[in-house]
Write a protein that holds these residues in place. Structure first.
Motif, PDB file in Angstrom:
ATOM      1  N   GLY A 183      40.063   2.002 -24.988  1.00 57.84           N
ATOM      2  CA  GLY A 183      41.190   1.160 -24.860  1.00 57.84           C
ATOM      3  C   GLY A 183      40.971   0.303 -26.222  1.00 57.84           C
ATOM      4  O   GLY A 183      42.301  -0.163 -26.833  1.00 57.84           O
ATOM      5  N   ARG A 184      40.148   0.022 -26.722  1.00 57.38           N
ATOM      6  CA  ARG A 184      39.971  -0.962 -27.954  1.00 57.38           C
ATOM      7  C   ARG A 184      40.378   0.036 -29.041  1.00 57.38           C
ATOM      8  O   ARG A 184      40.697  -0.632 -30.089  1.00 57.38           O
ATOM      9  CB  ARG A 184      38.501  -1.350 -28.385  1.00 57.38           C
ATOM     10  N   PHE A 185      40.574   1.311 -29.017  1.00 61.84           N
ATOM     11  CA  PHE A 185      40.952   2.133 -30.230  1.00 61.84           C
ATOM     12  C   PHE A 185      42.240   3.044 -29.957  1.00 61.84           C
ATOM     13  O   PHE A 185      42.495   3.814 -30.727  1.00 61.84           O
ATOM     14  CB  PHE A 185      39.707   3.278 -30.247  1.00 61.84           C
ATOM     15  N   ASP A 211      35.453   7.632 -24.784  1.00 58.92           N
ATOM     16  CA  ASP A 211      34.439   6.861 -23.955  1.00 58.92           C
ATOM     17  C   ASP A 211      35.195   5.742 -23.085  1.00 58.92           C
ATOM     18  O   ASP A 211      35.904   5.076 -23.560  1.00 58.92           O
ATOM     19  CB  ASP A 211      33.515   5.974 -24.819  1.00 58.92           C
ATOM     20  N   ALA A 212      35.485   5.961 -21.849  1.00 60.54           N
ATOM     21  CA  ALA A 212      36.109   5.067 -20.957  1.00 60.54           C
ATOM     22  C   ALA A 212      35.788   3.761 -21.063  1.00 60.54           C
ATOM     23  O   ALA A 212      36.520   2.850 -20.924  1.00 60.54           O
ATOM     24  CB  ALA A 212      35.860   5.699 -19.453  1.00 60.54           C
ATOM     25  N   ARG A 213      34.396   3.438 -21.436  1.00 60.09           N
ATOM     26  CA  ARG A 213      34.025   1.803 -21.640  1.00 60.09           C
ATOM     27  C   ARG A 213      34.923   1.228 -22.841  1.00 60.09           C
ATOM     28  O   ARG A 213      34.859  -0.030 -22.713  1.00 60.09           O
ATOM     29  CB  ARG A 213      32.622   1.951 -21.849  1.00 60.09           C
ATOM     30  N   GLY A 242      36.625  -0.434 -47.179  1.00 62.87           N
ATOM     31  CA  GLY A 242      37.307  -1.147 -46.341  1.00 62.87           C
ATOM     32  C   GLY A 242      37.089  -2.624 -46.345  1.00 62.87           C
ATOM     33  O   GLY A 242      36.373  -3.111 -47.300  1.00 62.87           O
ATOM     34  N   ARG A 243      37.733  -3.156 -45.327  1.00 61.86           N
ATOM     35  CA  ARG A 243      37.649  -4.679 -45.141  1.00 61.86           C
ATOM     36  C   ARG A 243      36.263  -4.866 -44.636  1.00 61.86           C
ATOM     37  O   ARG A 243      35.402  -4.063 -44.229  1.00 61.86           O
ATOM     38  CB  ARG A 243      38.711  -5.102 -44.275  1.00 61.86           C
ATOM     39  N   SER A 244      35.975  -6.287 -44.767  1.00 64.46           N
ATOM     40  CA  SER A 244      34.524  -6.772 -44.197  1.00 64.46           C
ATOM     41  C   SER A 244      34.407  -6.694 -42.757  1.00 64.46           C
ATOM     42  O   SER A 244      35.520  -6.602 -42.223  1.00 64.46           O
ATOM     43  CB  SER A 244      34.077  -8.275 -44.653  1.00 64.46           C
ATOM     44  N   MET A 245      33.239  -6.483 -42.261  1.00 62.85           N
ATOM     45  CA  MET A 245      33.379  -6.400 -40.810  1.00 62.85           C
ATOM     46  C   MET A 245      33.932  -7.569 -40.058  1.00 62.85           C
ATOM     47  O   MET A 245      34.718  -7.570 -39.026  1.00 62.85           O
ATOM     48  CB  MET A 245      31.716  -6.195 -40.328  1.00 62.85           C
ATOM     49  N   GLU A 246      33.654  -8.701 -40.794  1.00 67.34           N
ATOM     50  CA  GLU A 246      34.555 -10.024 -40.081  1.00 67.34           C
ATOM     51  C   GLU A 246      35.836  -9.798 -40.137  1.00 67.34           C
ATOM     52  O   GLU A 246      36.546 -10.143 -39.047  1.00 67.34           O
ATOM     53  CB  GLU A 246      34.033 -11.259 -41.001  1.00 67.34           C
ATOM     54  N   GLN A 247      36.403  -9.249 -41.316  1.00 61.52           N
ATOM     55  CA  GLN A 247      37.934  -9.068 -41.285  1.00 61.52           C
ATOM     56  C   GLN A 247      38.704  -8.163 -40.405  1.00 61.52           C
ATOM     57  O   GLN A 247      39.213  -8.086 -39.794  1.00 61.52           O
ATOM     58  CB  GLN A 247      38.311  -8.995 -42.737  1.00 61.52           C
ATOM     59  N   ALA A 248      37.624  -7.065 -40.547  1.00 65.30           N
ATOM     60  CA  ALA A 248      38.229  -5.750 -39.507  1.00 65.30           C
ATOM     61  C   ALA A 248      38.240  -6.134 -38.229  1.00 65.30           C
ATOM     62  O   ALA A 248      39.070  -5.564 -37.211  1.00 65.30           O
ATOM     63  CB  ALA A 248      37.503  -4.814 -39.857  1.00 65.30           C
ATOM     64  N   HIS A 249      37.214  -7.079 -37.636  1.00 70.17           N
ATOM     65  CA  HIS A 249      37.076  -7.239 -36.361  1.00 70.17           C
ATOM     66  C   HIS A 249      37.547  -8.836 -35.879  1.00 70.17           C
ATOM     67  O   HIS A 249      37.487  -9.024 -34.669  1.00 70.17           O
ATOM     68  CB  HIS A 249      35.483  -7.133 -35.823  1.00 70.17           C
ATOM     69  N   ALA A 250      38.113  -9.337 -36.693  1.00 68.34           N
ATOM     70  CA  ALA A 250      38.746 -10.715 -36.654  1.00 68.34           C
ATOM     71  C   ALA A 250      39.681 -10.670 -35.400  1.00 68.34           C
ATOM     72  O   ALA A 250      40.471  -9.969 -35.213  1.00 68.34           O
ATOM     73  CB  ALA A 250      39.249 -11.516 -37.560  1.00 68.34           C
ATOM     74  N   GLY A 251      39.542 -11.683 -34.327  1.00 67.87           N
ATOM     75  CA  GLY A 251      40.375 -11.728 -33.145  1.00 67.87           C
ATOM     76  C   GLY A 251      40.095 -10.797 -32.108  1.00 67.87           C
ATOM     77  O   GLY A 251      41.006 -10.899 -31.344  1.00 67.87           O
ATOM     78  N   LEU A 252      39.351  -9.866 -32.210  1.00 67.15           N
ATOM     79  CA  LEU A 252      39.221  -8.991 -31.140  1.00 67.15           C
ATOM     80  C   LEU A 252      38.388  -9.151 -30.149  1.00 67.15           C
ATOM     81  O   LEU A 252      38.368  -8.589 -28.981  1.00 67.15           O
ATOM     82  CB  LEU A 252      38.424  -7.573 -31.821  1.00 67.15           C
ATOM     83  N   ARG A 283      32.548  -7.799 -27.023  1.00 68.21           N
ATOM     84  CA  ARG A 283      31.375  -7.959 -26.313  1.00 68.21           C
ATOM     85  C   ARG A 283      30.119  -7.306 -26.718  1.00 68.21           C
ATOM     86  O   ARG A 283      30.533  -6.066 -27.501  1.00 68.21           O
ATOM     87  CB  ARG A 283      31.551  -7.786 -24.850  1.00 68.21           C
ATOM     88  N   ASN A 284      29.001  -7.444 -26.623  1.00 63.77           N
ATOM     89  CA  ASN A 284      27.981  -6.875 -26.723  1.00 63.77           C
ATOM     90  C   ASN A 284      27.803  -5.437 -26.090  1.00 63.77           C
ATOM     91  O   ASN A 284      27.488  -4.427 -26.685  1.00 63.77           O
ATOM     92  CB  ASN A 284      26.737  -7.654 -26.620  1.00 63.77           C
ATOM     93  N   ALA A 285      28.396  -5.424 -25.066  1.00 68.27           N
ATOM     94  CA  ALA A 285      28.444  -4.011 -24.030  1.00 68.27           C
ATOM     95  C   ALA A 285      29.461  -3.236 -25.024  1.00 68.27           C
ATOM     96  O   ALA A 285      28.989  -2.089 -25.081  1.00 68.27           O
ATOM     97  CB  ALA A 285      28.898  -4.357 -22.832  1.00 68.27           C
ATOM     98  N   GLU A 286      30.346  -3.570 -25.537  1.00 65.72           N
ATOM     99  CA  GLU A 286      31.399  -2.659 -26.296  1.00 65.72           C
ATOM    100  C   GLU A 286      30.504  -2.142 -27.634  1.00 65.72           C
ATOM    101  O   GLU A 286      30.704  -0.964 -27.760  1.00 65.72           O
ATOM    102  CB  GLU A 286      32.710  -3.415 -26.708  1.00 65.72           C
TER     103      GLU A 286
END
Length: 150
Positions: A65-67, A60-62, A95-105, A108-111
């Motif tokens: 890049g995040r992955f 997904d071009a949108r 796995g890690r908590s959602m907060e830990q896994a996505h910290a610093g990323l 955005r809502n669109a993503e």
């Protein structure tokens, strides 16, 4: 609200709202959650949904890049365990908590919405009934608060 491709924002919003209602019912009735696991096709069905969904996300071009530096095999395993557990199956998400896994990323809502859309398309491709999709989406949607903006 972010618009979805193909002008499907209104049906997707309705699906999300229906899913949230279904999640509330499932929380009140654990047997409903267990049947969601079965309705998704058990471990094998969830693996198909996750494999297809992650492949869609990575293309997904949108959001691809995040992955870029993500271990896709590990991600698929983590998501399969998470979906299995949340749907009432026998798996345990380790796995890690959602907060830990996505910290610093700073997602955005669109993503978040693009990823959700890719997984909903994956479920459609696996012929998961719309009502079953809504039940899973309803259980996953609250994670948006812990993922976006971290």
């Amino acid at each position: 609200m972010t618009s979805f491709r193909h002008g499907r924002a209104a049906p997707r919003l309705a699906a999300l709202m229906g899913g949230l209602f279904a999640a509330a019912l499932a929380a009140a009735n654990p047997a409903a959650a267990a049947s969601l696991f079965e309705d998704l096709g058990g471990k094998e069905g969830i693996a198909r949904i996750v494999n297809d969904g992650v492949d869609r996300v990575l293309a997904d071009a949108r959001i691809k890049g995040r992955f870029a530096n993500t271990d896709a095999k590990r991600l698929k395993g983590q998501l399969a365990d998470q979906f299995c557990q949340i749907s009432g199956g026998p798996c345990v998400y380790g796995g890690r908590s959602m907060e830990q896994a996505h910290a610093g990323l700073n997602l955005r809502n669109a993503e978040f919405n693009a990823l959700a859309e890719d997984f909903q398309t994956a479920m459609e491709q696996q012929n998961i009934p719309f009502t079953v999709q809504n039940r899973l989406i309803g259980l996953l949607a609250p994670m948006q608060r812990t993922v976006v903006g971290q």
